[in-house]
Scaffold this motif. Sequence first.
Motif, PDB file in Angstrom:
ATOM      1  N   VAL A  25      26.874   3.377  -0.148  1.00 52.47           N
ATOM      2  CA  VAL A  25      27.655   4.592  -0.365  1.00 52.47           C
ATOM      3  C   VAL A  25      29.114   4.185  -0.523  1.00 52.47           C
ATOM      4  O   VAL A  25      29.615   3.322   0.195  1.00 52.47           O
ATOM      5  CB  VAL A  25      27.508   5.564   0.815  1.00 52.47           C
ATOM      6  CG1 VAL A  25      28.333   6.827   0.581  1.00 52.47           C
ATOM      7  CG2 VAL A  25      26.043   5.900   1.059  1.00 52.47           C
ATOM      8  N   VAL A  26      29.805   4.804  -1.475  1.00 54.25           N
ATOM      9  CA  VAL A  26      31.227   4.530  -1.710  1.00 54.25           C
ATOM     10  C   VAL A  26      32.012   5.806  -1.467  1.00 54.25           C
ATOM     11  O   VAL A  26      31.738   6.842  -2.081  1.00 54.25           O
ATOM     12  CB  VAL A  26      31.471   4.016  -3.142  1.00 54.25           C
ATOM     13  CG1 VAL A  26      32.969   3.854  -3.399  1.00 54.25           C
ATOM     14  CG2 VAL A  26      30.745   2.698  -3.368  1.00 54.25           C
ATOM     15  N   ASP A  27      33.004   5.718  -0.583  1.00 54.82           N
ATOM     16  CA  ASP A  27      33.812   6.889  -0.221  1.00 54.82           C
ATOM     17  C   ASP A  27      35.283   6.499  -0.279  1.00 54.82           C
ATOM     18  O   ASP A  27      35.700   5.524   0.344  1.00 54.82           O
ATOM     19  CB  ASP A  27      33.448   7.348   1.194  1.00 54.82           C
ATOM     20  CG  ASP A  27      34.145   8.653   1.597  1.00 54.82           C
ATOM     21  OD1 ASP A  27      34.957   9.162   0.818  1.00 54.82           O
ATOM     22  OD2 ASP A  27      33.863   9.143   2.699  1.00 54.82           O
ATOM     23  N   ASN A  28      36.043   7.261  -1.049  1.00 53.10           N
ATOM     24  CA  ASN A  28      37.490   7.083  -1.096  1.00 53.10           C
ATOM     25  C   ASN A  28      38.143   8.384  -0.646  1.00 53.10           C
ATOM     26  O   ASN A  28      37.849   9.454  -1.180  1.00 53.10           O
ATOM     27  CB  ASN A  28      37.963   6.710  -2.502  1.00 53.10           C
ATOM     28  CG  ASN A  28      39.465   6.526  -2.573  1.00 53.10           C
ATOM     29  OD1 ASN A  28      40.208   7.467  -2.818  1.00 53.10           O
ATOM     30  ND2 ASN A  28      39.920   5.303  -2.340  1.00 53.10           N
ATOM     31  N   HIS A  29      39.015   8.288   0.352  1.00 51.21           N
ATOM     32  CA  HIS A  29      39.608   9.467   0.989  1.00 51.21           C
ATOM     33  C   HIS A  29      40.257  10.405  -0.018  1.00 51.21           C
ATOM     34  O   HIS A  29      40.117  11.626   0.085  1.00 51.21           O
ATOM     35  CB  HIS A  29      40.635   9.007   2.021  1.00 51.21           C
ATOM     36  CG  HIS A  29      41.462  10.114   2.599  1.00 51.21           C
ATOM     37  ND1 HIS A  29      40.995  10.943   3.584  1.00 51.21           N
ATOM     38  CD2 HIS A  29      42.727  10.523   2.326  1.00 51.21           C
ATOM     39  CE1 HIS A  29      41.934  11.821   3.897  1.00 51.21           C
ATOM     40  NE2 HIS A  29      42.994  11.596   3.163  1.00 51.21           N
ATOM     41  N   GLU A  30      40.950   9.860  -0.990  1.00 47.43           N
ATOM     42  CA  GLU A  30      41.693  10.704  -1.922  1.00 47.43           C
ATOM     43  C   GLU A  30      40.861  11.188  -3.112  1.00 47.43           C
ATOM     44  O   GLU A  30      41.225  12.178  -3.756  1.00 47.43           O
ATOM     45  CB  GLU A  30      42.925   9.955  -2.456  1.00 47.43           C
ATOM     46  CG  GLU A  30      44.037   9.764  -1.447  1.00 47.43           C
ATOM     47  CD  GLU A  30      43.836   8.557  -0.534  1.00 47.43           C
ATOM     48  OE1 GLU A  30      44.679   8.317   0.340  1.00 47.43           O
ATOM     49  OE2 GLU A  30      42.813   7.839  -0.694  1.00 47.43           O
ATOM     50  N   LEU A  31      39.748  10.510  -3.416  1.00 45.58           N
ATOM     51  CA  LEU A  31      39.018  10.806  -4.645  1.00 45.58           C
ATOM     52  C   LEU A  31      37.664  11.463  -4.407  1.00 45.58           C
ATOM     53  O   LEU A  31      37.275  12.382  -5.125  1.00 45.58           O
ATOM     54  CB  LEU A  31      38.828   9.524  -5.463  1.00 45.58           C
ATOM     55  CG  LEU A  31      40.113   8.861  -5.981  1.00 45.58           C
ATOM     56  CD1 LEU A  31      39.788   7.519  -6.629  1.00 45.58           C
ATOM     57  CD2 LEU A  31      40.817   9.774  -6.974  1.00 45.58           C
ATOM     58  N   GLY A  32      36.899  10.988  -3.429  1.00 48.46           N
ATOM     59  CA  GLY A  32      35.570  11.518  -3.184  1.00 48.46           C
ATOM     60  C   GLY A  32      34.584  10.413  -2.894  1.00 48.46           C
ATOM     61  O   GLY A  32      34.959   9.282  -2.580  1.00 48.46           O
ATOM     62  N   PHE A  33      33.283  10.740  -3.007  1.00 47.45           N
ATOM     63  CA  PHE A  33      32.267   9.740  -2.689  1.00 47.45           C
ATOM     64  C   PHE A  33      31.037   9.937  -3.567  1.00 47.45           C
ATOM     65  O   PHE A  33      30.817  10.992  -4.161  1.00 47.45           O
ATOM     66  CB  PHE A  33      31.892   9.793  -1.205  1.00 47.45           C
ATOM     67  CG  PHE A  33      31.455  11.135  -0.691  1.00 47.45           C
ATOM     68  CD1 PHE A  33      30.122  11.501  -0.691  1.00 47.45           C
ATOM     69  CD2 PHE A  33      32.381  12.040  -0.173  1.00 47.45           C
ATOM     70  CE1 PHE A  33      29.710  12.732  -0.190  1.00 47.45           C
ATOM     71  CE2 PHE A  33      31.980  13.273   0.334  1.00 47.45           C
ATOM     72  CZ  PHE A  33      30.638  13.616   0.315  1.00 47.45           C
ATOM     73  N   PHE A  34      30.223   8.856  -3.659  1.00 52.13           N
ATOM     74  CA  PHE A  34      28.977   8.938  -4.407  1.00 52.13           C
ATOM     75  C   PHE A  34      27.928   8.028  -3.799  1.00 52.13           C
ATOM     76  O   PHE A  34      28.235   7.136  -3.008  1.00 52.13           O
ATOM     77  CB  PHE A  34      29.189   8.648  -5.895  1.00 52.13           C
ATOM     78  CG  PHE A  34      29.403   7.197  -6.253  1.00 52.13           C
ATOM     79  CD1 PHE A  34      28.417   6.473  -6.906  1.00 52.13           C
ATOM     80  CD2 PHE A  34      30.606   6.558  -5.977  1.00 52.13           C
ATOM     81  CE1 PHE A  34      28.613   5.150  -7.254  1.00 52.13           C
ATOM     82  CE2 PHE A  34      30.826   5.241  -6.333  1.00 52.13           C
ATOM     83  CZ  PHE A  34      29.820   4.524  -6.983  1.00 52.13           C
ATOM     84  N   PHE A  35      26.664   8.285  -4.179  1.00 57.23           N
ATOM     85  CA  PHE A  35      25.508   7.610  -3.619  1.00 57.23           C
ATOM     86  C   PHE A  35      24.723   6.913  -4.724  1.00 57.23           C
ATOM     87  O   PHE A  35      24.884   7.222  -5.908  1.00 57.23           O
ATOM     88  CB  PHE A  35      24.548   8.608  -2.965  1.00 57.23           C
ATOM     89  CG  PHE A  35      25.134   9.461  -1.880  1.00 57.23           C
ATOM     90  CD1 PHE A  35      24.853   9.187  -0.552  1.00 57.23           C
ATOM     91  CD2 PHE A  35      25.930  10.560  -2.166  1.00 57.23           C
ATOM     92  CE1 PHE A  35      25.353   9.993   0.466  1.00 57.23           C
ATOM     93  CE2 PHE A  35      26.437  11.367  -1.165  1.00 57.23           C
ATOM     94  CZ  PHE A  35      26.143  11.072   0.167  1.00 57.23           C
ATOM     95  N   GLU A  36      23.801   6.053  -4.310  1.00 56.90           N
ATOM     96  CA  GLU A  36      22.851   5.524  -5.276  1.00 56.90           C
ATOM     97  C   GLU A  36      22.016   6.678  -5.849  1.00 56.90           C
ATOM     98  O   GLU A  36      21.824   7.703  -5.187  1.00 56.90           O
ATOM     99  CB  GLU A  36      21.939   4.487  -4.639  1.00 56.90           C
ATOM    100  CG  GLU A  36      20.971   5.024  -3.598  1.00 56.90           C
ATOM    101  CD  GLU A  36      19.950   3.990  -3.171  1.00 56.90           C
ATOM    102  OE1 GLU A  36      19.206   3.500  -4.044  1.00 56.90           O
ATOM    103  OE2 GLU A  36      19.903   3.661  -1.968  1.00 56.90           O
ATOM    104  N   PRO A  37      21.516   6.552  -7.072  1.00 59.92           N
ATOM    105  CA  PRO A  37      20.753   7.653  -7.685  1.00 59.92           C
ATOM    106  C   PRO A  37      19.395   7.840  -7.024  1.00 59.92           C
ATOM    107  O   PRO A  37      18.802   6.906  -6.477  1.00 59.92           O
ATOM    108  CB  PRO A  37      20.604   7.201  -9.140  1.00 59.92           C
ATOM    109  CG  PRO A  37      20.725   5.711  -9.083  1.00 59.92           C
ATOM    110  CD  PRO A  37      21.686   5.413  -7.986  1.00 59.92           C
TER     111      PRO A  37
END
Length: 417
Positions: A245-257
């Motif tokens: 999982v990738v999370d950036n405080h200012e931009l958002g986050f996303f997961f594997e499909p």
Amino acid sequence: MSSSFSGTFGISTAYHLAKRGYTNITCIDKHPYPSLDSAGYDLNKIIRTEYDEPLYAQMALEAIGAWREPLWKDVFHETGWLVTTCGNKDASEHLRKSYENLKNNNGIAGVDFVDTPEDLIRYVPQLKSARDLSNWKGLWNKQAGWAHAHDAMKLLGDEARKLGVKFVSGAQGTMTSLDVSDKKLNGIKVASGNTIKASQYILCTGAASPALLPELSPHLWSKCWTLAHIELTETEVEEYRNMPVVDNHELGFFFEPDPKTRWLKICNATQGYQSKTAFNPDGTSYSVPRYASDHPEDGIPAEAEEAINEFINTILPQFAGRPLLGARICWCTDTADQHFLISRHDVYPELLLGTGDSGHAFKFLPTIGSYIADALVGNERGTKKEWQLRERHWRKDVTRPGDVVKDLKDVGLGDKD
């Protein structure tokens, strides 16, 4: 015994009560479990251990241990996660304190600081095409990942049903208010016109709590966040399989499909939205949910679409221009200090409140019900002072960027005044 709302808190509580030998447990909701209106009715949720609050750091480490049990093997994916900031001072301090809390609880195995693009790409090769990672700094945590949220709640609900829990939906399961006369709680009114009576009542009503119990409106603030998905090809799904999982405080986050739908979920970072459409007798307004189940035409505000597309353009530029699918809002209920509200009602002693998720509760699905079950019998483990019904001072959640919570009607959703 009656428990309202078949979401994260409600299902977990019903399960743990049944495991402890309680019988005649009824869990009511407008929808069959897992509730369509629950924040947990989702493709995936982050399971992580970083907290700047020691209490939740300990609870999160306990919870991730529970997620590793065989029951959850098909829904929990310990892929690790990367949590970062572009330099926000408060967010950086939050991560520093979170690291210290993990260290104090012997939970830093597999946790590293990352502060260069090379570090980021080493842990998440799928970021190789991202633009401008030079100012990203944060933590890599191997002891984290994600759970298939809907399936996890369905799984626990099935286990609760096997243990004898009764789930009621439709008009007979739709709570409308408390049935009160002469300051005495007689039961729970439901949309069918009936009143459900029990010896004890547990209200795990999530974002609907202020609408159902207006006296809680000074203590709870119902807010929603936005999400959308893009569809990948089979080849792309394989490339992103088991991605952290990738999370950036200012931009958002996303997961594997998700391999079944090939959808990749993206959430933009925001303070959230409110819908101040309810009023107290003194004329003050408060926020109540405008659920996507009641308004499927809503989608998400145009500005949220723009933010998600900007996230894609920056972090996943190879997918720029793809249509956003399944865009919707997701409701939670904040408390002033982000501590849960697990407490006896101050007027009706047979009524236990289990709400105030504050946007960070799903990771506790396997364990939170055990705390609420402890609160039911007055055990110290479930009656923490932080969770009591009391006056709390509102403060900003530093894990969410910005300072303004906009109203849905001001961004194109709902009726304008």
